[in-house]
Write an enzyme that holds these catalytic residues in place. Structure first.
Site, short mmCIF file in Angstrom:
data_model
loop_
_atom_site.label_atom_id
_atom_site.label_comp_id
_atom_site.label_asym_id
_atom_site.label_seq_id
_atom_site.Cartn_x
_atom_site.Cartn_y
_atom_site.Cartn_z
N GLY A 1 0.83 -1.19 0.00
CA GLY A 1 0.00 0.00 0.00
C GLY A 1 0.86 1.25 0.00
O GLY A 1 0.77 2.09 0.89
N ALA A 2 1.73 1.36 -0.99
CA ALA A 2 2.71 2.45 -1.01
C ALA A 2 2.09 3.73 -1.57
O ALA A 2 2.50 4.24 -2.62
CB ALA A 2 3.93 2.04 -1.82
N GLY A 3 1.08 4.25 -0.87
CA GLY A 3 0.49 5.53 -1.23
C GLY A 3 1.20 6.65 -0.49
O GLY A 3 2.43 6.70 -0.46
N ALA A 4 0.44 7.54 0.15
CA ALA A 4 1.06 8.69 0.82
C ALA A 4 1.90 8.24 2.02
O ALA A 4 3.10 8.54 2.09
CB ALA A 4 -0.03 9.66 1.26
N ASN B 1 -4.42 3.46 11.02
CA ASN B 1 -5.15 4.19 12.05
C ASN B 1 -6.26 3.31 12.62
O ASN B 1 -6.78 2.42 11.95
CB ASN B 1 -5.78 5.46 11.47
CG ASN B 1 -4.75 6.51 11.12
OD1 ASN B 1 -3.75 6.67 11.82
ND2 ASN B 1 -4.98 7.23 10.04
N LYS C 1 -3.29 8.04 19.49
CA LYS C 1 -3.50 8.48 18.11
C LYS C 1 -4.97 8.35 17.73
O LYS C 1 -5.53 9.21 17.03
CB LYS C 1 -2.63 7.64 17.17
CG LYS C 1 -2.81 7.95 15.68
CD LYS C 1 -2.37 9.35 15.32
CE LYS C 1 -2.59 9.67 13.84
NZ LYS C 1 -1.80 8.82 12.93
N ASN D 1 -7.57 10.90 15.90
CA ASN D 1 -8.32 10.54 14.70
C ASN D 1 -9.82 10.71 14.91
O ASN D 1 -10.54 11.19 14.03
CB ASN D 1 -8.03 9.10 14.29
CG ASN D 1 -6.63 8.87 13.77
OD1 ASN D 1 -6.03 7.83 14.03
ND2 ASN D 1 -6.10 9.82 13.02
N SER E 1 -6.78 12.74 6.85
CA SER E 1 -6.83 11.74 5.78
C SER E 1 -8.26 11.29 5.48
O SER E 1 -8.58 10.98 4.32
CB SER E 1 -5.97 10.54 6.14
OG SER E 1 -6.43 9.90 7.31
N GLU F 1 -12.25 5.53 6.65
CA GLU F 1 -11.88 4.67 7.77
C GLU F 1 -12.90 4.73 8.91
O GLU F 1 -12.53 4.74 10.08
CB GLU F 1 -10.51 5.08 8.31
CG GLU F 1 -9.37 4.91 7.34
CD GLU F 1 -8.08 5.51 7.87
OE1 GLU F 1 -7.17 4.75 8.21
OE2 GLU F 1 -8.00 6.76 7.94
#
Length: 326
Positions: free
Chosen positions: A7-10, A103, A207, A211, A276, A288
């Site tokens: 999952g090499a996104g942001a 997250n 965290k 979120n 996000s 999410e």
């Protein structure tokens, strides 16, 4: 080590840039679409507050192409993991460590969650236990991205506006200590901040409190972090959401400090950043809601903790998504 990022996104791209900068690892990326094509053609560029990182990691849309790894870092958002369950056997050998960097409450949460807690999948984020079966909780660890406000600027280019702060740990404290220490050292060497807390559930919930306070509320309002901080009455709403999260964490035995007032008074430090969840909503991507909100409702229900503000937030955000996608 052989390290693959799924999952090499942001976020995944940002993590990849720092790992590549050390020169220590054989790095591979599992990506897709225009981002994958750009990385294959011109490499990966990560724009950081301290300069630009460039690298040319191996990249593919097929787990079979990448093969077994020493470490697999999964940055696909929690609600997207079940669809990738079939990819993990190709990436995992007998001793592969899978680091979940997502997250919210993860699929493995009930593994090592304390005496009397049955280790089993959380159906909300792992329907039918697909990820539990494909990976196995005994080989998993977590990476909590305490600070990493990242976005894709364009294909093959990722930017983040604050230096990464990461926490690594296993569901059962002490497991996978050697590999986690090596990962933390790599990120620290590359200029990020990585730590190894005694209980990974403490930064996970810390965290999650953030979120919960900024993700769904930004979707409902369309506001940036700074706009919410300045809006009359908004900090009080965020405080109630964080307080209910804190109560659920305490009911599950997590020694989470009560620093809500201090965190809210300090502010985010990234006033122009869009959370996000808002980025996903505006881009038409799935949000999410389940990892960040629905799982907390489920854990609250199991411990009998009242969470009326979170229940209201969940209903409004879920409805907004249904209306927008209709």
């Amino acid at each position: 080590m052989r390290i693959a990022i799924v999952g090499a996104g942001a976020v995944g791209g940002a993590l990849a840039g720092y790992l590549a900068a050390t020169g220590r690892h054989e790095l591979s990326l599992l990506a897709r679409g225009a981002h994958l094509a750009a990385i294959r053609d011109g490499g990966l560029t990560v724009q950081t507050p301290k300069g630009t990182l460039t690298s040319r990691p191996r990249a593919s849309d097929s787990a079979e192409d990448l093969g077994p790894q020493d470490v697999v870092i999964v940055t696909v958002k929690g609600h997207g993991l079940p669809a990738l369950a079939a990819s993990f056997p190709a990436l995992c050998g007998p001793d592969t460590l899978v680091v979940a960097a997502q997250n919210g409450i993860p699929w493995w949460y009930l593994y090592g969650a304390g005496d009397g807690v049955t280790p089993e999948p959380l159906e909300v984020v792992d329907p039918g236990g697909a990820i539990w079966s494909a990976i196995g909780p005994e080989r998993v660890a977590a990476c909590v991205m305490e600070v990493l406000p990242a976005r894709i600027v364009g294909p093959g280019v990722v930017a983040h506006t604050a230096m990464p702060v990461l926490a690594f740990g296993a569901p059962r404290p002490g497991d996978h200590a050697e590999k986690l220490a090596a990962l933390a050292d790599s990120f620290n060497t590359a200029g990020a901040t990585a730590r190894l807390p005694a209980d990974i559930r403490v930064p996970l919930w810390s965290k999650l409190m953030l979120n919960m306070a900024v993700g769904p509320t930004s979707v409902l309002t369309g506001a940036t972090m700074g706009a919410m901080e300045q809006a009359p009455g908004m900090v009080a709403v965020q405080g109630r959401l964080m307080r209910e999260c804190l109560n659920v964490a305490h009911a599950w035995g997590v020694a989470l400090p009560d620093d809500i007032d201090e965190r809210l008074s300090r502010g985010s430090g990234v006033p122009g950043h869009k959370p996000s969840m808002l980025q996903d909503f505006e881009a038409g991507r799935s949000m999410e809601i389940d990892p960040i909100v629905t799982t907390v409702l489920e854990l609250a229900r199991r411990r009998g903790v009242p969470v009326p503000t979170i229940e209201t937030l969940w209903a409004l955000t879920a409805l907004k998504e249904r209306v927008a996608r209709a």
